[in-house]
Motif scaffolding. Structure first.
Motif, PDB file in Angstrom:
ATOM      1  N   SER A 103       0.834  -1.214   0.000  1.00 48.18           N
ATOM      2  CA  SER A 103       0.000   0.000   0.000  1.00 48.18           C
ATOM      3  C   SER A 103       0.863   1.257   0.000  1.00 48.18           C
ATOM      4  O   SER A 103       0.411   2.327  -0.377  1.00 48.18           O
ATOM      5  N   GLY A 104       2.127   1.125   0.403  1.00 49.73           N
ATOM      6  CA  GLY A 104       3.012   2.289   0.423  1.00 49.73           C
ATOM      7  C   GLY A 104       3.740   2.533  -0.884  1.00 49.73           C
ATOM      8  O   GLY A 104       4.432   3.540  -1.035  1.00 49.73           O
ATOM      9  N   ALA A 105       3.580   1.627  -1.853  1.00 51.55           N
ATOM     10  CA  ALA A 105       4.321   1.734  -3.112  1.00 51.55           C
ATOM     11  C   ALA A 105       4.141   3.085  -3.818  1.00 51.55           C
ATOM     12  O   ALA A 105       5.131   3.673  -4.262  1.00 51.55           O
ATOM     13  N   PRO A 106       2.916   3.628  -3.932  1.00 49.56           N
ATOM     14  CA  PRO A 106       2.802   4.923  -4.603  1.00 49.56           C
ATOM     15  C   PRO A 106       3.592   6.033  -3.899  1.00 49.56           C
ATOM     16  O   PRO A 106       4.142   6.913  -4.557  1.00 49.56           O
ATOM     17  N   TYR A 107       3.674   5.957  -2.570  1.00 50.77           N
ATOM     18  CA  TYR A 107       4.438   6.970  -1.836  1.00 50.77           C
ATOM     19  C   TYR A 107       5.932   6.839  -2.122  1.00 50.77           C
ATOM     20  O   TYR A 107       6.633   7.839  -2.278  1.00 50.77           O
ATOM     21  N   PHE A 108       6.419   5.597  -2.205  1.00 48.29           N
ATOM     22  CA  PHE A 108       7.828   5.400  -2.540  1.00 48.29           C
ATOM     23  C   PHE A 108       8.128   5.934  -3.925  1.00 48.29           C
ATOM     24  O   PHE A 108       9.157   6.578  -4.143  1.00 48.29           O
ATOM     25  N   LEU A 109       7.246   5.669  -4.871  1.00 50.88           N
ATOM     26  CA  LEU A 109       7.452   6.184  -6.228  1.00 50.88           C
ATOM     27  C   LEU A 109       7.401   7.705  -6.246  1.00 50.88           C
ATOM     28  O   LEU A 109       8.183   8.346  -6.944  1.00 50.88           O
ATOM     29  N   LEU A 110       6.472   8.284  -5.485  1.00 51.01           N
ATOM     30  CA  LEU A 110       6.370   9.745  -5.412  1.00 51.01           C
ATOM     31  C   LEU A 110       7.687  10.332  -4.892  1.00 51.01           C
ATOM     32  O   LEU A 110       8.227  11.287  -5.469  1.00 51.01           O
ATOM     33  N   ILE A 111       8.212   9.769  -3.812  1.00 52.66           N
ATOM     34  CA  ILE A 111       9.463  10.269  -3.232  1.00 52.66           C
ATOM     35  C   ILE A 111      10.614  10.050  -4.215  1.00 52.66           C
ATOM     36  O   ILE A 111      11.479  10.918  -4.383  1.00 52.66           O
ATOM     37  N   HIS A 112      10.604   8.894  -4.893  1.00 52.97           N
ATOM     38  CA  HIS A 112      11.623   8.629  -5.915  1.00 52.97           C
ATOM     39  C   HIS A 112      11.542   9.695  -7.011  1.00 52.97           C
ATOM     40  O   HIS A 112      12.569  10.230  -7.447  1.00 52.97           O
ATOM     41  N   GLN A 113      10.334  10.020  -7.456  1.00 53.54           N
ATOM     42  CA  GLN A 113      10.152  11.072  -8.475  1.00 53.54           C
ATOM     43  C   GLN A 113      10.673  12.405  -7.952  1.00 53.54           C
ATOM     44  O   GLN A 113      11.338  13.159  -8.661  1.00 53.54           O
ATOM     45  N   ALA A 114      10.351  12.706  -6.683  1.00 48.03           N
ATOM     46  CA  ALA A 114      10.773  13.983  -6.090  1.00 48.03           C
ATOM     47  C   ALA A 114      12.300  14.085  -6.026  1.00 48.03           C
ATOM     48  O   ALA A 114      12.863  15.165  -6.210  1.00 48.03           O
ATOM     49  N   ARG A 115      12.964  12.957  -5.779  1.00 44.33           N
ATOM     50  CA  ARG A 115      14.433  12.966  -5.669  1.00 44.33           C
ATOM     51  C   ARG A 115      15.131  12.968  -7.031  1.00 44.33           C
ATOM     52  O   ARG A 115      16.260  13.443  -7.141  1.00 44.33           O
ATOM     53  N   THR A 116      14.494  12.421  -8.058  1.00 40.34           N
ATOM     54  CA  THR A 116      15.224  12.163  -9.309  1.00 40.34           C
ATOM     55  C   THR A 116      14.698  12.898 -10.537  1.00 40.34           C
ATOM     56  O   THR A 116      15.389  12.942 -11.551  1.00 40.34           O
ATOM     57  N   SER A 117      13.489  13.455 -10.482  1.00 41.33           N
ATOM     58  CA  SER A 117      12.876  14.020 -11.691  1.00 41.33           C
ATOM     59  C   SER A 117      13.306  15.463 -11.956  1.00 41.33           C
ATOM     60  O   SER A 117      13.648  16.199 -11.045  1.00 41.33           O
ATOM     61  N   ASP A 118      13.230  15.825 -13.231  1.00 42.34           N
ATOM     62  CA  ASP A 118      13.392  17.226 -13.620  1.00 42.34           C
ATOM     63  C   ASP A 118      12.112  17.973 -13.281  1.00 42.34           C
ATOM     64  O   ASP A 118      11.049  17.367 -13.129  1.00 42.34           O
ATOM     65  N   GLY A 119      12.201  19.273 -13.199  1.00 43.29           N
ATOM     66  CA  GLY A 119      11.007  20.106 -13.031  1.00 43.29           C
ATOM     67  C   GLY A 119      10.394  20.071 -11.648  1.00 43.29           C
ATOM     68  O   GLY A 119       9.247  20.467 -11.473  1.00 43.29           O
ATOM     69  N   VAL A 120      11.160  19.597 -10.656  1.00 46.09           N
ATOM     70  CA  VAL A 120      10.641  19.536  -9.287  1.00 46.09           C
ATOM     71  C   VAL A 120      10.691  20.938  -8.682  1.00 46.09           C
ATOM     72  O   VAL A 120      11.703  21.627  -8.807  1.00 46.09           O
ATOM     73  N   PRO A 121       9.610  21.380  -8.044  1.00 43.99           N
ATOM     74  CA  PRO A 121       9.607  22.728  -7.453  1.00 43.99           C
ATOM     75  C   PRO A 121      10.717  22.901  -6.412  1.00 43.99           C
ATOM     76  O   PRO A 121      11.133  21.941  -5.760  1.00 43.99           O
ATOM     77  N   ASP A 122      11.190  24.138  -6.256  1.00 42.90           N
ATOM     78  CA  ASP A 122      12.263  24.433  -5.298  1.00 42.90           C
ATOM     79  C   ASP A 122      11.896  23.999  -3.881  1.00 42.90           C
ATOM     80  O   ASP A 122      12.756  23.528  -3.131  1.00 42.90           O
ATOM     81  N   GLU A 123      10.624  24.161  -3.520  1.00 39.35           N
ATOM     82  CA  GLU A 123      10.203  23.775  -2.171  1.00 39.35           C
ATOM     83  C   GLU A 123      10.385  22.266  -1.947  1.00 39.35           C
ATOM     84  O   GLU A 123      10.770  21.831  -0.865  1.00 39.35           O
ATOM     85  N   VAL A 124      10.147  21.478  -2.988  1.00 38.89           N
ATOM     86  CA  VAL A 124      10.343  20.024  -2.892  1.00 38.89           C
ATOM     87  C   VAL A 124      11.833  19.714  -2.779  1.00 38.89           C
ATOM     88  O   VAL A 124      12.238  18.846  -1.999  1.00 38.89           O
ATOM     89  N   LYS A 125      12.670  20.442  -3.522  1.00 40.54           N
ATOM     90  CA  LYS A 125      14.126  20.240  -3.409  1.00 40.54           C
ATOM     91  C   LYS A 125      14.574  20.512  -1.974  1.00 40.54           C
ATOM     92  O   LYS A 125      15.413  19.784  -1.430  1.00 40.54           O
ATOM     93  N   GLN A 126      14.009  21.542  -1.357  1.00 39.91           N
ATOM     94  CA  GLN A 126      14.335  21.859   0.039  1.00 39.91           C
ATOM     95  C   GLN A 126      13.865  20.729   0.967  1.00 39.91           C
ATOM     96  O   GLN A 126      14.565  20.367   1.905  1.00 39.91           O
ATOM     97  N   LEU A 127      12.668  20.199   0.715  1.00 38.90           N
ATOM     98  CA  LEU A 127      12.166  19.077   1.517  1.00 38.90           C
ATOM     99  C   LEU A 127      13.087  17.862   1.402  1.00 38.90           C
ATOM    100  O   LEU A 127      13.337  17.171   2.383  1.00 38.90           O
ATOM    101  N   MET A 128      13.603  17.608   0.198  1.00 44.08           N
ATOM    102  CA  MET A 128      14.499  16.474  -0.008  1.00 44.08           C
ATOM    103  C   MET A 128      15.798  16.658   0.783  1.00 44.08           C
ATOM    104  O   MET A 128      16.365  15.698   1.287  1.00 44.08           O
ATOM    105  N   LYS A 129      16.263  17.915   0.896  1.00 40.81           N
ATOM    106  CA  LYS A 129      17.458  18.189   1.708  1.00 40.81           C
ATOM    107  C   LYS A 129      17.134  18.018   3.191  1.00 40.81           C
ATOM    108  O   LYS A 129      17.919  17.452   3.951  1.00 40.81           O
TER     109      LYS A 129
END
Length: 198
Positions: A103-129
């Motif tokens: 059931s957590g798989a979509p969340y893992f993919l979302l976080i993976h997208q947030a860490r690796t994708s282009d076009g991620v908002p600056d606020e998300v980049k800050q969250l990843m840090k």
């Protein structure tokens, strides 16, 4: 028919917001932020495009809201595991079950997208840090050190063990979410062999 009171209206708004976020999670997890359009999220949620903008002004805001929620929940989940009864390995086994739950798989993919994708908002980049691997390693370090002292966990650098453990789990979940026909998530016991004392 009586008009809805404020509490009922608030409940309907909250339910609609949850419906939108659930739909957005599915779409973002599959397509990433660049490949997602608000119209796709609206279609997945079964609502009009216009109504979607009533709740979120952009896909960036929606993506950021989801990532923030996922990171907070994962940090809280790790902290909860630390408070469980049992040995260090019992706690790590419980955490591994939790992480590998489908059931957590979509969340893992979302976080993976947030860490690796282009076009991620600056606020998300800050969250990843803010919610970096180093944070999760520091949360788990006392548990792994205790496990090493008890002879349950392999010797060596706890930080290296934890980083490897978390990287393997993340990779397994990303692979699993791809829905490859002949792929199966290994058993928790199989995964734990990687960190268990021989």
């Amino acid at each position: 028919m009586a008009p809805l009171n404020d509490e009922q209206l608030h409940q309907i708004r909250d339910e609609r917001r949850e419906q939108i976020m659930g739909a957005a999670l599915k779409v973002f997890a599959r397509r990433g932020i660049v490949g997602t359009k608000m119209s796709m999220i609206a279609a997945e949620a079964g609502i009009s495009h216009g109504l979607l903008y009533h709740y979120f002004k952009s896909k960036e805001e929606l993506f950021t809201t989801l990532v923030r929620g996922a990171m907070i929940a994962s940090q809280e989940g790790m902290r909860t595991v630390l408070d469980l009864p049992g040995s260090p390995m019992d706690k790590i086994r419980a955490l591994t079950h939790e992480i590998l739950d489908e059931s957590g798989a979509p969340y893992f993919l979302l976080i993976h997208q947030a860490r690796t994708s282009d076009g991620v908002p600056d606020e998300v980049k800050q969250l990843m840090k803010q919610y970096s691997m180093a944070l999760f390693v520091s949360l788990l370090r006392p548990l792994f050190v205790e496990g090493q002292q008890a002879g349950e966990i392999a010797e060596g650098s706890p930080d290296e063990l934890i980083s490897s453990y978390l990287s393997v789990l993340s990779g397994l979940m990303v692979l699993n979410a791809q829905e490859i026909d002949d792929y199966r998530i290994p058993s928790v016991d199989m995964v734990l062999r990687m960190i268990a004392a021989r």
